[in-house]
Design a protein around this motif. Structure first.
Motif, PDB file in Angstrom:
ATOM      1  N   ASP A 103      -6.342  16.461  13.265  1.00 30.17           N
ATOM      2  CA  ASP A 103      -7.159  15.628  14.153  1.00 30.17           C
ATOM      3  C   ASP A 103      -7.149  14.171  13.699  1.00 30.17           C
ATOM      4  O   ASP A 103      -7.160  13.254  14.527  1.00 30.17           O
ATOM      5  CB  ASP A 103      -8.591  16.149  14.192  1.00 30.17           C
ATOM      6  CG  ASP A 103      -8.721  17.420  15.016  1.00 30.17           C
ATOM      7  OD1 ASP A 103      -7.740  17.788  15.685  1.00 30.17           O
ATOM      8  OD2 ASP A 103      -9.796  18.034  14.983  1.00 30.17           O
ATOM      9  N   ALA A 104      -7.163  13.959  12.382  1.00 30.39           N
ATOM     10  CA  ALA A 104      -7.089  12.586  11.879  1.00 30.39           C
ATOM     11  C   ALA A 104      -5.765  11.946  12.280  1.00 30.39           C
ATOM     12  O   ALA A 104      -5.715  10.774  12.683  1.00 30.39           O
ATOM     13  CB  ALA A 104      -7.255  12.569  10.367  1.00 30.39           C
ATOM     14  N   GLY A 105      -4.668  12.705  12.180  1.00 31.14           N
ATOM     15  CA  GLY A 105      -3.376  12.194  12.619  1.00 31.14           C
ATOM     16  C   GLY A 105      -3.374  11.876  14.102  1.00 31.14           C
ATOM     17  O   GLY A 105      -2.848  10.837  14.536  1.00 31.14           O
ATOM     18  N   ASP A 106      -3.998  12.742  14.906  1.00 33.24           N
ATOM     19  CA  ASP A 106      -4.104  12.486  16.338  1.00 33.24           C
ATOM     20  C   ASP A 106      -5.010  11.295  16.601  1.00 33.24           C
ATOM     21  O   ASP A 106      -4.812  10.538  17.561  1.00 33.24           O
ATOM     22  CB  ASP A 106      -4.649  13.737  17.032  1.00 33.24           C
ATOM     23  CG  ASP A 106      -4.465  13.705  18.539  1.00 33.24           C
ATOM     24  OD1 ASP A 106      -3.630  12.902  19.019  1.00 33.24           O
ATOM     25  OD2 ASP A 106      -5.149  14.460  19.226  1.00 33.24           O
TER      26      ASP A 106
ATOM     27  N   GLY B  68     -12.439   7.285  10.981  1.00 33.82           N
ATOM     28  CA  GLY B  68     -11.719   6.264  10.222  1.00 33.82           C
ATOM     29  C   GLY B  68     -10.280   6.128  10.687  1.00 33.82           C
ATOM     30  O   GLY B  68      -9.750   5.011  10.800  1.00 33.82           O
ATOM     31  N   ALA B  69      -9.636   7.266  10.968  1.00 30.02           N
ATOM     32  CA  ALA B  69      -8.256   7.223  11.456  1.00 30.02           C
ATOM     33  C   ALA B  69      -8.178   6.514  12.805  1.00 30.02           C
ATOM     34  O   ALA B  69      -7.285   5.691  13.033  1.00 30.02           O
ATOM     35  CB  ALA B  69      -7.703   8.640  11.568  1.00 30.02           C
ATOM     36  N   ALA B  70      -9.122   6.821  13.699  1.00 27.36           N
ATOM     37  CA  ALA B  70      -9.134   6.157  15.004  1.00 27.36           C
ATOM     38  C   ALA B  70      -9.387   4.659  14.860  1.00 27.36           C
ATOM     39  O   ALA B  70      -8.781   3.844  15.573  1.00 27.36           O
ATOM     40  CB  ALA B  70     -10.197   6.790  15.905  1.00 27.36           C
TER      41      ALA B  70
ATOM     42  N   ARG C  50      -3.292   7.893  16.777  1.00 23.64           N
ATOM     43  CA  ARG C  50      -2.707   7.627  18.094  1.00 23.64           C
ATOM     44  C   ARG C  50      -3.785   7.315  19.119  1.00 23.64           C
ATOM     45  O   ARG C  50      -3.654   6.393  19.928  1.00 23.64           O
ATOM     46  CB  ARG C  50      -1.892   8.860  18.521  1.00 23.64           C
ATOM     47  CG  ARG C  50      -1.130   8.735  19.830  1.00 23.64           C
ATOM     48  CD  ARG C  50      -1.898   9.090  21.063  1.00 23.64           C
ATOM     49  NE  ARG C  50      -2.739  10.252  20.903  1.00 23.64           N
ATOM     50  CZ  ARG C  50      -3.608  10.665  21.806  1.00 23.64           C
ATOM     51  NH1 ARG C  50      -3.772   9.979  22.921  1.00 23.64           N
ATOM     52  NH2 ARG C  50      -4.361  11.739  21.615  1.00 23.64           N
ATOM     53  N   TYR C  51      -4.906   8.055  19.067  1.00 24.00           N
ATOM     54  CA  TYR C  51      -5.979   7.829  20.038  1.00 24.00           C
ATOM     55  C   TYR C  51      -6.556   6.426  19.898  1.00 24.00           C
ATOM     56  O   TYR C  51      -6.824   5.753  20.897  1.00 24.00           O
ATOM     57  CB  TYR C  51      -7.073   8.880  19.825  1.00 24.00           C
ATOM     58  CG  TYR C  51      -8.226   8.752  20.789  1.00 24.00           C
ATOM     59  CD1 TYR C  51      -8.143   9.303  22.065  1.00 24.00           C
ATOM     60  CD2 TYR C  51      -9.390   8.085  20.427  1.00 24.00           C
ATOM     61  CE1 TYR C  51      -9.196   9.186  22.958  1.00 24.00           C
ATOM     62  CE2 TYR C  51     -10.450   7.964  21.316  1.00 24.00           C
ATOM     63  CZ  TYR C  51     -10.345   8.515  22.572  1.00 24.00           C
ATOM     64  OH  TYR C  51     -11.389   8.388  23.453  1.00 24.00           O
ATOM     65  N   GLY C  52      -6.752   5.985  18.657  1.00 27.71           N
ATOM     66  CA  GLY C  52      -7.300   4.653  18.443  1.00 27.71           C
ATOM     67  C   GLY C  52      -6.412   3.563  18.998  1.00 27.71           C
ATOM     68  O   GLY C  52      -6.892   2.551  19.525  1.00 27.71           O
TER      69      GLY C  52
ATOM     70  N   VAL D  32       0.988  19.431  24.689  1.00 21.08           N
ATOM     71  CA  VAL D  32       0.750  18.763  25.976  1.00 21.08           C
ATOM     72  C   VAL D  32       0.666  17.251  25.769  1.00 21.08           C
ATOM     73  O   VAL D  32       1.248  16.465  26.530  1.00 21.08           O
ATOM     74  CB  VAL D  32      -0.540  19.296  26.630  1.00 21.08           C
ATOM     75  CG1 VAL D  32      -0.925  18.432  27.831  1.00 21.08           C
ATOM     76  CG2 VAL D  32      -0.354  20.742  27.078  1.00 21.08           C
ATOM     77  N   GLU D  33      -0.057  16.815  24.730  1.00 22.01           N
ATOM     78  CA  GLU D  33      -0.150  15.382  24.450  1.00 22.01           C
ATOM     79  C   GLU D  33       1.223  14.798  24.124  1.00 22.01           C
ATOM     80  O   GLU D  33       1.590  13.722  24.611  1.00 22.01           O
ATOM     81  CB  GLU D  33      -1.108  15.140  23.292  1.00 22.01           C
ATOM     82  CG  GLU D  33      -2.576  15.357  23.642  1.00 22.01           C
ATOM     83  CD  GLU D  33      -3.499  15.029  22.487  1.00 22.01           C
ATOM     84  OE1 GLU D  33      -3.007  14.909  21.342  1.00 22.01           O
ATOM     85  OE2 GLU D  33      -4.715  14.881  22.714  1.00 22.01           O
TER      86      GLU D  33
END
Length: 410
Positions: A235-238, A361-363, A241-243, A300-301
């Motif tokens: 989820d942090a890796g995703d 934090g990742a976002a 990308r989301y951020g 899907v993403e």
């Protein structure tokens, strides 16, 4: 394979859940009105978009810095009292903005202080709120409760932007006044609830050394749970990308000559997709294993994301945004249901805050570096790079036995 051993009850017949959801929606509506009004107010006072960005970013910074401490305190303190106190505190703080404006003394130091203090209270409220839900509804009701919360939040998100613009047009202080009242209404709804928000409570007083020990214990427990740990890292890796995605989609839309109204329609399409996903989530969470939903979401993403750079018209960006946005709420409901069910009540605040700090934090990193990366590579190229990153995450999830076999009984 069903995830839960017993069928859910009708949530709408449960008074405590109705109060929880009603208070949350009122508070969220106020937050949405203020989210648009605050940067506009800062620009009106200073003429500086940079200062507006700083004020908006302060709450994220506070959440990242204070998140682990807030989780530990939420596990120590009485959660209901904490949540009510936070809502009252946020209401009083927010009310000082229109009061100061009426007195002619509103300035940037005041707004900076409000941003920091509200950030502290919001972080503490969030830790207590997410920890309390399994004590308000049964385990069988968690997917339905999370789906209902997500669906109503996304419906409000669709309507909120227009309402925010109208409120600010009426008067700059209207959004802040409404938000202050909404916090107090939320506090009243929470106070009226009869459920206990926790199974047990440690001593309310805690020394700094004990607080650090509590945080360490929560992190240690989290690390020993391979399903939650692995999915949190994915989820942090995703989240990276989301951020980056928000600014990226805006730049791609402008490249296709979309005007501001059309850009807003694209994000409305994403919100409608998220609403649909939230409505589908409870049934799909009970029907499919957590691991399958996680892997499906990432694929899907990864499959949809390249089309942001390939579509020739802005309205097709809307189609891509809608499609991509459907899957995430389904997975989030499945993951949150699982995590809340398996985490001991006494540890939920710390575990939830640790995961939120990691993914948030990742976002935030993705958001901060997106502008520089777009300037360096261009929006279409960065889109393909991020699609490759999503493909890597999907492959990692697919090849992980921990993820593939994850079910509600792990």
């Amino acid at each position: 394979m069903p995830h839960l051993p017993s069928p859910p009850r009708n949530l709408w017949r449960q008074q405590d859940f109705r109060l929880l959801l009603g208070g949350r929606l009122v508070s969220q509506l106020g937050d949405q009105l203020q989210f648009l009004a605050l940067p506009l107010l800062v620009v009106a006072l200073t003429g500086s978009p940079a200062q507006a960005g700083i004020v908006l970013g302060l709450q994220t910074v506070v959440h990242l810095v204070f998140g682990l401490v807030a989780g530990a305190l939420a596990d120590r303190w009485d959660r209901k009292t904490t949540m009510v106190s936070c809502e009252i505190g946020r209401g009083v703080l927010t009310a000082t903005v229109p009061i100061a404006a009426a007195c002619g003394v509103l300035g940037m130091p005041h707004l900076y202080a409000i941003a920091v203090l509200n950030g502290v209270l919001s972080t503490l409220f969030g830790a207590a709120n997410s920890s309390a839900l399994p004590n308000i509804v049964t385990g069988a009701d968690l997917p339905s409760a999370l789906g209902a919360i997500g669906a109503t939040s996304n419906a409000l998100r669709i309507l909120g932007a227009a309402g925010a613009g109208i409120a600010y047009t009426l008067d700059r202080m209207v959004p802040f006044t409404v938000n202050a009242v909404s916090f107090l209404a939320s506090a009243a709804a929470l106070r009226a609830m009869r459920a206990d928000f926790q199974q047990e409570r440690a001593t309310a007083t805690v020394s700094p050394r004990e607080l650090l020990a509590d945080i360490g214990h929560g992190l240690s427990w989290l690390w020993r749970k391979p399903v939650i740990r692995t999915l949190a890292l994915l989820d942090a890796g995703d989240g990276l990308r989301y951020g980056a995605g928000y600014l990226l989609i805006i730049m791609l839309a402008q490249h296709l000559h979309a005007n501001p109204t059309q850009v807003g329609v694209i994000f409305t399409g994403a919100a409608i997709g998220a609403l649909l996903g939230s409505l589908l989530a409870p049934a799909l969470t009970r029907r499919f294993p957590l691991g399958a939903l996680s892997i499906t979401m990432l694929w899907v993403e990864a499959s949809a994301f390249p089309f942001y750079a390939l579509v020739p018209t802005w309205w097709l960006l809307l189609v891509v945004a809608f499609t991509e946005s459907v899957v995430s709420p389904i997975y989030n409901v499945a993951l949150d249901s699982y995590r809340l069910s398996v985490t001991p009540d006494a540890l939920r605040g710390r575990v939830t805050s640790a995961i939120d700090t990691l993914t948030g934090g990742a976002a935030a990193i993705g958001t901060m570096v997106s502008g520089a990366l777009i300037a360096l590579f261009g929006a279409p190229t960065l889109t393909i790079v991020l699609a490759g990153w999503l493909t890597f995450l999907a492959l990692a999830a697919t090849s992980s036995r921990t993820v593939r076999t994850a079910t509600a009984t792990d």
